[in-house]
Design a protein around this motif. Sequence first.
Motif, PDB file in Angstrom:
ATOM      1  N   ALA A  28       0.796  -1.224   0.000  1.00 54.29           N
ATOM      2  CA  ALA A  28       0.000   0.000   0.000  1.00 54.29           C
ATOM      3  C   ALA A  28       0.833   1.280   0.000  1.00 54.29           C
ATOM      4  O   ALA A  28       0.482   2.237  -0.683  1.00 54.29           O
ATOM      5  N   ALA A  29       1.921   1.337   0.777  1.00 53.02           N
ATOM      6  CA  ALA A  29       2.727   2.552   0.864  1.00 53.02           C
ATOM      7  C   ALA A  29       3.765   2.573  -0.249  1.00 53.02           C
ATOM      8  O   ALA A  29       4.534   1.615  -0.396  1.00 53.02           O
ATOM      9  N   PRO A  30       3.842   3.638  -1.056  1.00 49.56           N
ATOM     10  CA  PRO A  30       4.769   3.683  -2.196  1.00 49.56           C
ATOM     11  C   PRO A  30       6.219   3.360  -1.857  1.00 49.56           C
ATOM     12  O   PRO A  30       6.847   2.576  -2.579  1.00 49.56           O
ATOM     13  N   PRO A  31       6.817   3.916  -0.766  1.00 45.37           N
ATOM     14  CA  PRO A  31       8.227   3.593  -0.505  1.00 45.37           C
ATOM     15  C   PRO A  31       8.462   2.124  -0.190  1.00 45.37           C
ATOM     16  O   PRO A  31       9.563   1.609  -0.396  1.00 45.37           O
ATOM     17  N   VAL A  32       7.437   1.430   0.317  1.00 43.48           N
ATOM     18  CA  VAL A  32       7.550   0.000   0.596  1.00 43.48           C
ATOM     19  C   VAL A  32       7.225  -0.812  -0.648  1.00 43.48           C
ATOM     20  O   VAL A  32       7.917  -1.780  -0.985  1.00 43.48           O
ATOM     21  N   LEU A  33       6.185  -0.413  -1.345  1.00 40.85           N
ATOM     22  CA  LEU A  33       5.754  -1.122  -2.550  1.00 40.85           C
ATOM     23  C   LEU A  33       6.874  -1.216  -3.581  1.00 40.85           C
ATOM     24  O   LEU A  33       7.055  -2.240  -4.242  1.00 40.85           O
ATOM     25  N   ILE A  34       7.652  -0.152  -3.691  1.00 38.15           N
ATOM     26  CA  ILE A  34       8.731  -0.094  -4.678  1.00 38.15           C
ATOM     27  C   ILE A  34       9.780  -1.174  -4.425  1.00 38.15           C
ATOM     28  O   ILE A  34      10.272  -1.807  -5.357  1.00 38.15           O
ATOM     29  N   VAL A  35      10.119  -1.392  -3.163  1.00 35.40           N
ATOM     30  CA  VAL A  35      11.197  -2.331  -2.860  1.00 35.40           C
ATOM     31  C   VAL A  35      10.695  -3.750  -2.618  1.00 35.40           C
ATOM     32  O   VAL A  35      11.481  -4.700  -2.704  1.00 35.40           O
ATOM     33  N   ALA A  36       9.420  -3.896  -2.288  1.00 30.84           N
ATOM     34  CA  ALA A  36       8.904  -5.208  -1.885  1.00 30.84           C
ATOM     35  C   ALA A  36       9.092  -6.257  -2.968  1.00 30.84           C
ATOM     36  O   ALA A  36       9.473  -7.401  -2.684  1.00 30.84           O
ATOM     37  N   ARG A  37       8.832  -5.891  -4.205  1.00 29.16           N
ATOM     38  CA  ARG A  37       8.966  -6.854  -5.304  1.00 29.16           C
ATOM     39  C   ARG A  37      10.434  -7.209  -5.534  1.00 29.16           C
ATOM     40  O   ARG A  37      10.799  -8.376  -5.647  1.00 29.16           O
ATOM     41  N   THR A  38      11.261  -6.179  -5.606  1.00 24.46           N
ATOM     42  CA  THR A  38      12.672  -6.402  -5.911  1.00 24.46           C
ATOM     43  C   THR A  38      13.368  -7.197  -4.819  1.00 24.46           C
ATOM     44  O   THR A  38      14.180  -8.087  -5.104  1.00 24.46           O
ATOM     45  N   TRP A  39      13.074  -6.888  -3.572  1.00 24.74           N
ATOM     46  CA  TRP A  39      13.755  -7.523  -2.446  1.00 24.74           C
ATOM     47  C   TRP A  39      12.961  -8.684  -1.858  1.00 24.74           C
ATOM     48  O   TRP A  39      13.360  -9.251  -0.837  1.00 24.74           O
ATOM     49  N   GLU A  40      11.824  -8.991  -2.458  1.00 24.47           N
ATOM     50  CA  GLU A  40      11.000 -10.128  -2.052  1.00 24.47           C
ATOM     51  C   GLU A  40      10.554 -10.033  -0.589  1.00 24.47           C
ATOM     52  O   GLU A  40      10.634 -10.978   0.189  1.00 24.47           O
ATOM     53  N   TRP A  41      10.066  -8.862  -0.221  1.00 22.08           N
ATOM     54  CA  TRP A  41       9.486  -8.666   1.095  1.00 22.08           C
ATOM     55  C   TRP A  41       7.982  -8.908   1.013  1.00 22.08           C
ATOM     56  O   TRP A  41       7.321  -8.420   0.082  1.00 22.08           O
TER      57      TRP A  41
END
Length: 497
Positions: A249-262
């Motif tokens: 939901a939050a853009p700063p988290v959404l951006i990295v979640a896919r790349t870093w598999e969070w």
Amino acid sequence: MWADSGRGTHNSRSSLHGMPEAASSAFPVPLGDYPQVAGGLLDTLSARIAVEPFNAIATAIFVIAIVHTFAASWFARLAHRAQHRHDESCRKEGRQRTPSILAESLHFLGEVEVVFGLWAAVLLVALVVGKGWQVASHYLNDEVTYTEPMFVVVIMTLASTRPIVTLAESWLGRLAKVGGSTPAAWWLSILTIGPLFGSFITEPAAMTICALLLSRQFFDLNPSPRLKYATLGLLFVNVSIGGTLTHFAAPPVLIVARTWEWDTAFMLGHFGWRATSAIAIGTGLYYLIFRREFAALGRAASAPDAFQPSDDVSPDGFTLLPVPPWVTLAHALFIAWTVLTVHEPALFIGGFLFFLGFAKATGAFQSQIELRSPLLVGFFLAGLVIHGGLQGWWIAPVLSGLSAVPLFFSATVLTAFNDNALITYLATLVPSLDENLKIAVVEGAVTGGGLTVIANAPNPAGQALLNRFFGGAISPARLLLGALIPTLIACVLFRVI
């Protein structure tokens, strides 16, 4: 500001969209194409300016735009004085009172929402002069993605509708009722529970709902300026860290979640409980500091808000009916559709057009659909992404050469001068970033998201909705002071505990 935004580097965007490499390598220079420099940070930045001299020009214009945002309240005061002098001149000369051209021009310069758009126009002129029209057009049309500004306009409009605000007010009102439904009880419930909505319905929607409810349940009581700025700073910080309970939901988290598999389990386990604790501690501390004023506000009568349309009257002057559950459900589904299609502008804008038709058909239950504030916020964010796309040349080296603790504090400070989603996006481009550094940069980005209006994408939405309670101009310095204590609390929770 999303993962595919193409800001800061443009190699990935070119490959995703099948763009010829030559088209993206002309301008801006991809971060991977800069030469490796053996010296320190200053040597690296000097070498990058030598490769692309326009870097210095773009960053200088960006710095001027930031300074302008801090001077916005000064322009607003000058506009007021100019209009007053003009009114006095009209009265003495026996002329009809008219708007002053000087005052209106100064008022325009004092609108924070137009600052980055205004300086984006200056940047466009500089690009055309320095690089030519084709390069400037290519950058604005192909290298910059405006998905987030469009999304914020739509989600902010949906979240501010009567059925959604009524629903949120009902939920938070039950919690406030435990404290006797006093202004303090409303203030506490809105600022503790409301920001957590950002982890589920997106931060702009949570900001919109919280700001609207605060205006109705708190700011209408005319608290002291000190408490107003403390509340605004606390709201910005809580919304920024409150979006970290999930990965979507939050853009700063959404951006990295896919790349870093969070995933959400990781977010809850590392970020979620710390963010929730920081929100509870910061809000509770501010309540203790201002408890005497809250007690006084509980005895005060709410002032009528001339800027806020009545919830009982439609735009056509008809008395509105209570909102039935099926209308509220339909609004919730429109929000869900917008969140689910956040990366597909054609889909969420199409859904928004259907919503406008639905709102017209159910006008008996709808208050006026407010578009001015969402459009101004969208304009603000569009200007910010245009400038932000040319700042990766210096932000990436700053982030890549630090250990965990300096990286955390650097991300926090940099976020105050750039959208935190840009900071986390650039971190995904740094090769071989270990898990501790990944966590540190995201922690820093969300922690600093309340320090300025430009630190987090939802902040302009909150400012636009609450600006009238601050005399039409929010002081950046006083906002910074209001956000400082909850920011320091978040620092402790994320870095020490």
